[in-house]
Design an enzyme around this catalytic site. Structure first.
Site, short mmCIF file in Angstrom:
data_model
loop_
_atom_site.label_atom_id
_atom_site.label_comp_id
_atom_site.label_asym_id
_atom_site.label_seq_id
_atom_site.Cartn_x
_atom_site.Cartn_y
_atom_site.Cartn_z
N HIS A 14 0.45 -1.12 0.16
CA HIS A 14 -0.07 -0.24 -0.04
C HIS A 14 0.69 1.35 0.07
O HIS A 14 1.17 1.53 1.21
CB HIS A 14 -1.01 0.46 1.61
CG HIS A 14 -1.95 -0.88 1.84
ND1 HIS A 14 -3.50 -0.72 2.16
CD2 HIS A 14 -2.43 -1.69 0.26
CE1 HIS A 14 -3.53 -1.82 2.58
NE2 HIS A 14 -3.71 -2.27 0.84
N GLU A 46 17.43 -0.28 -0.92
CA GLU A 46 17.50 0.79 -2.35
C GLU A 46 18.33 1.69 -1.92
O GLU A 46 18.26 1.50 -3.66
CB GLU A 46 15.67 1.16 -2.23
CG GLU A 46 15.47 2.45 -0.98
CD GLU A 46 14.36 2.93 -0.38
OE1 GLU A 46 13.36 2.89 -1.79
OE2 GLU A 46 13.85 3.49 0.47
C1 NOJ Z 1 10.39 3.37 -0.32
C2 NOJ Z 1 9.97 2.12 -0.01
O1 NOJ Z 1 11.19 2.09 0.47
C3 NOJ Z 1 10.31 1.29 -1.23
O2 NOJ Z 1 10.76 -0.24 -0.63
C4 NOJ Z 1 9.08 0.87 -2.35
O3 NOJ Z 1 9.49 0.36 -3.07
C5 NOJ Z 1 8.94 2.45 -2.88
N1 NOJ Z 1 9.52 3.39 -1.75
C6 NOJ Z 1 7.57 2.68 -4.22
O4 NOJ Z 1 6.77 2.60 -3.27
CA CA Z 2 11.80 4.55 1.44
#
Ligand code: NOJ
Ligand code: CA
Length: 676
Positions: A379, A484
C-alpha cells in the site's frame, strides 16, 4: 526630586540582586536503580525551575538538565514549580515476546513519580522516572484537574546535558529526506539538529544513547544543541494537543560500559505497555521474496504497460521461487491501481481495494495457498494519507479475503508534505511523518489491520519507539537508508552505514533493510559496496521478523553457494547477543534460533578488514556443533574482489575460539548445528 548617582547605583544593585541572586537548587527527590548502578536526583531552584541529574556508579553522566513544558493554553510549566511529594515503587517480572530477537525479557526497575504544583497557576504536573541498571526513562504526566481540561504542548524544555566530552553518531532531523541519511560522526559539541536514537561514546568510554519510547498521540522528539554538550528536545512541528489526564512518551537514556550493553538492552521495549492484541500467532516470522528489486533496477515498472512487474505470470514466478526456498511470502508492488500517473508525493489516484487488469488476485492467492506461500500486498500512499484512511477498511477486507497476513505500507514524499484532508473534497493541510497526527495515523492502520489479522511493515514510517510490544502486528519498518540506496543512491550505502545502523537506528527496533542482493549490482550494473559473504551476514546482524531475499530469482540461481545459508537462516530468535563490536567499526552478533537449538553468527565490518578472535562460549557447553562457515575469500575486498567467497565446515564446542578474517566491506555468516 533629583536622582543622584548614588541612588541610581543603589537601585541597579538592588535590581541586580533580585535578578541574579544565585537561585540555589535544592535536591527534592532521589531514586536509585535496582542494582544501584544509576541514580537520578531532582532539584528545584529558587525560581522554581526543575532539573534532574543522572549518576552512574558515583560518576556524573547527565549534569543538571532542565525539565519543563511550553504550553500554548496555560503558563509555561518551566518556573514556579513547587515540589509536593514523591511516590516510589519497584517491579521485577519477565514477559514473553510473541516473536522477537529474544523470547524472554526481564523488566526490572525502580520508579518514582514526583508531584509538582505551579505556584501562580495552581496547575499540577508529575514527572515519572523509571530506572534500570542499563538506562532510564522519564516522562511528564499531567493529571486531570479543575480549570484545565486539555493542554496544547508547543514544545518541551527537556534537556540532556552530557557531563563528559563525547563522540556522537547522528542523522539530521527536520530535513526533507525523513530518516534516510548517512550517519555522521562528530564531537558531541558539533551535533546539529538530530533525530534519535542519537548515540554517544564519551572520551572515557561510556556509551550513551538518547531516544524515546511509546510515542503515541504525540510528535516525535528531535534534539537540538543550544550550546556545548547541552542537548534539548524539540518536538516535530505542530506540537501536541491532548485532553487530560495525559502522559508524554518516555524520554530514554541507555547507559553502558560498552557497545554491546546498548545493543542488548531491552529498555525501549520495557518502557512500552504490554500486548493489547493478545494472540497474534496468525503472523508467522519468516523470509520473503518479491516483485521489488527489479523495479528499483528499472528493469520492470510499478506502472502498467510493457514492463509492468506485478503481472500474474511474473508474480507466479516469484511464488515458485519462494516455495522452492522455504520462504513464507511474496511481496507485490504495483499490483493495485494508481501507479500509472505521477504518484510520487501525490498519491491521489491510488486504489487499495482494486487490482490492475493484468494482476489476477484471485488466481494468484489460490496459487500461493497451494504452494504454502502468502501474498504480501503493498500500500503505497504517495502521502495522500486521508485518502488511504478512507479506503482502509475495504483494503484490509480485500487482503484478508485473499489470505494476506502482512502488508507493506509506504509514505513517499518529502518531510512535512503528508496530505491530511479531514473531510472528503475539503481543504488539504500538510503534516509531518513524525507529527502528532501521523503518530496516530500509524496506530489507526495497525488497529484496522489487526481486526483482519494483518501485520504491518511500514516504509517512510515514524521512528520506532518499541510499540511492537503493545501492537505486535507492527512487525517491521524502514526509517533509515535501506538496500534501495544500493540500487540508485548517490552515494550508495558505504560499508560503515550498516555497521552504524547496529548502534543507532537498530536500537529502536526491527528494520526491513531487505538484504541478500547477491548479484552485488545496482541500477545499470553499478557495483554495491559489499562482499558476497557480507550479504549473508546481514540476516543475522540486522534483526527483523521478516527478512527479504531482495534479489531477483535469476540472480540467486547464479549463486548456488549461498543458498544453503539463505534457506536455513531463521528470523525469529530465542536469544540474541552482540558478542563483539565497536560503534561505527564492526559488529558480531550471535543469535539462537527460536525453533531449534541451532545458533547463528553474523559479522560485518566497515571499510577496514579485520581479524576477530571469537570465543564460542555462547554455545551450549554440553554439546558439539557443526559450524557451517560462509566467509570472505582470502583475497576478498568490496572494492576489487567482492565475489571471493569460501564455505567450510568444522566441528566445534563452546570451549573453542574461531578466527574470523573479514575483508574490507566484508562479512561472515556461521550456522552452528548441534550434533547428536
Ligand atoms: C520506498 C520504499 O522504501 C520502497 O521499498 C518502495 O519500493 C518504494 N517506496 C515504492 O513504494
Ligand atoms: Ca524508502
Amino acid at each position: 526630586m533629583r536622582m543622584g548617582w548614588a541612588w541610581i547605583a543603589a537601585c541597579v544593585a538592588a535590581t541586580w540582586m533580585t535578578v541574579s541572586l544565585p537561585a540555589v537548587a535544592a535536591d527534592v527527590a532521589k531514586l536509585e536503580s535496582p542494582g544501584r548502578v544509576l541514580s537520578v536526583t531532582l532539584a528545584v531552584d529558587g525560581d522554581g525551575r526543575l532539573d534532574y541529574r543522572v549518576d552512574r556508579l558515583g560518576g556524573e553522566v547527565i549534569a543538571p538538565s532542565r525539565l519543563g513544558l511550553m504550553l500554548g493554553n496555560a503558563r509555561a510549566l518551566s518556573r514556579y514549580l513547587q515540589f509536593e511529594n514523591a511516590e516510589r515503587r519497584e517491579q521485577d517480572e519477565t514477559w514473553e515476546q510473541p516473536w522477537g530477537e529474544r523470547r524472554l525479557v526481564r523488566d526490572r526497575y525502580t520508579e518514582m513519580t514526583a508531584h509538582f504544583v505551579q505556584k501562580r497557576s495552581g496547575v499540577r504536573v508529575d514527572v515519572v522516572f523509571r530506572l534500570y541498571d542499563d538506562g532510564l526513562g522519564f516522562r511528564y504526566a499531567i493529571p486531570a484537574q479543575e480549570g484545565l481540561d486539555h493542554v496544547e504542548i508547543e514544545d518541551e524544555l527537556t534537556e540532556f546535558t552530557i557531563a563528559e566530552p563525547a563522540s556522537a553518531w547522528w542523522i539530521p532531523a527536520g530535513e526533507w529526506n525523513r530518516y534516510e541519511y548517512l550517519y555522521q560522526r562528530t564531537p558531541l559539541n558539533q551535533v546539529g539538529r538530530a533525530h534519535t536514537p542519537l548515540t554517544l561514546r564519551t572520551d572515557a568510554g561510556l556509551h550513551v544513547a538518547i531516544h524515546e519510547a511509546a510515542l503515541v498521540d504525540y510528535p516525535g522528539m528531535w534534539l537540538t544543541r543550544p550550546e556545548g554538550q547541552r542537548l534539548r528536545a524539540q518536538l516535530a512541528p505542530g506540537g501536541a494537543k491532548r485532553s487530560l489526564p495525559m502522559t508524554t512518551p518516555w524520554r530514554s537514556v541507555q547507559i553502558s560500559d560498552d557497545a554491546a550493553g546498548l545493543v542488548d538492552s531491552n529498555l525501549i521495549l520495557n518502557l512500552n505497555e504490554p500486548n493489547r492484541l493478545g494472540d497474534v500467532s496468525w503472523f508467522k516470522p519468516g523470509k520473503y521474496a518479491g516483485v521489488w528489486w527489479s523495479l528499483h533496477l528499472n528493469k520492470e515498472t510499478w506502472s502498467t504497460g510493457e514492463k509492468h512487474g506485478a503481472t500474474t505470470a511474473n508474480t507466479r514466478r516469484y511464488i515458485d521461487f519462494a516455495a522452492d526456498n522455504g520462504l513464507i511470502g511474496v511481496l507485490v508492488e504495483g499490483w493495485n491501481r494508481g501507479w500509472d500517473g505521477d504518484w510520487f508525493g501525490w498519491g491521489r489516484e491510488f486504489e487499495f481495494a482494486s487490482a490492475s487488469e493484468d494482476f489476477d488476485l484471485d488466481t494468484l492467492s489460490d496459487y500461493a495457498k497451494k504452494k504454502g506461500v502468502q501474498l504480501i500486498l503493498h500500500h503505497e500512499t504517495g502521502c495522500a494519507v486521508s485518502r488511504y484512511e478512507r479506503q482502509l477498511s475495504d483494503a484490509m477486507t480485500l487482503a484478508e479475503k485473499h489470505g494476506v497476513h502482512a502488508i507493506k505500507t509506504g509514505y513517499v514524499c518529502d518531510s512535512g508534505q503528508i496530505q491530511r484532508q479531514d473531510v472528503e473534497g475539503g481543504p488539504i493541510s500538510r503534516e509531518w511523518h513524525d507529527g502528532q497526527w501521523m503518530s496516530n495515523h500509524f496506530l489507526r492502520v495497525l488497529q484496522e489491520a489487526a481486526k483482519h489479522r494483518i501485520a504491518i511493515n511500514s516504509h517512510e514510517p515514524i521512528k520506532d519507539t518499541g510499540l511492537r510490544r503493545t501492537w505486535p502486528n507492527w512487525i517491521s519498518r524502514e526509517g533509515a537508508r535501506g538496500m534501495e540506496y544500493n540500487a540508485w543512491g548517490n552515494p550508495k550505502n558505504p560499508p560503515s552505514h550498516e555497521v552504524n545502523l547496529v548502534y543507532t537506528r537498530l536500537l529502536s527496533g526491527p528494520m526491513d533493510y531487505t538484504p541478500g542482493v547477491v548479484s552485488l549490482k545496482g541500477r545499470g550494473d553499478t557495483p554495491i559496496p559489499s562482499t558476497l559473504a557480507r550479504q549473508l551476514a546481514l540476516y543475522v546482524v540486522i534483526y527483523s521478523p521478516i527478512q527479504m531475499l531482495a534479489d531477483l530469482p535469476e540472480h540467486y540461481a547464479e549463486h548456488p553457494e549461498v543458498m544453503p545459508f539463505l534457506r536455513a537462516v531463521p528470523t525469529d530468535w530465542e536469544s540474541s547477543q552482540l558478542v563483539a563490536g565497536e560503534v561505527g567499526e564492526y559488529a558480531v552478533m550471535a543469535r539462537r534460533d527460536r525453533n531449534s537449538s541451532a545458533w547463528y553468527v553474523g559479522a560485518i565490518t566497515d571499510e577496514h578488514g579485520r581479524q576477530i578472535d571469537l570465543p564460542l562460549s555462547f554455545l551450549d557447553p554440553k554439546r558439539k556443533y557443526r559450524a557451517e562457515i560462509y566467509r570472505d575469500g582470502d583475497d576478498a575486498d568490496f572494492r576489487s574482489n567482492p565475489f571471493a567467497f569460501a564455505s567450510e565446515t568444522r566441528t566445534v564446542t563452546a570451549a573453542d575460539r574461531l578466527r574470523l578474517r573479514i575483508a574490507p566491506g566484508g562479512g561472515e555468516a556461521i550456522r552452528f548445528v548441534p550434533l547428536r
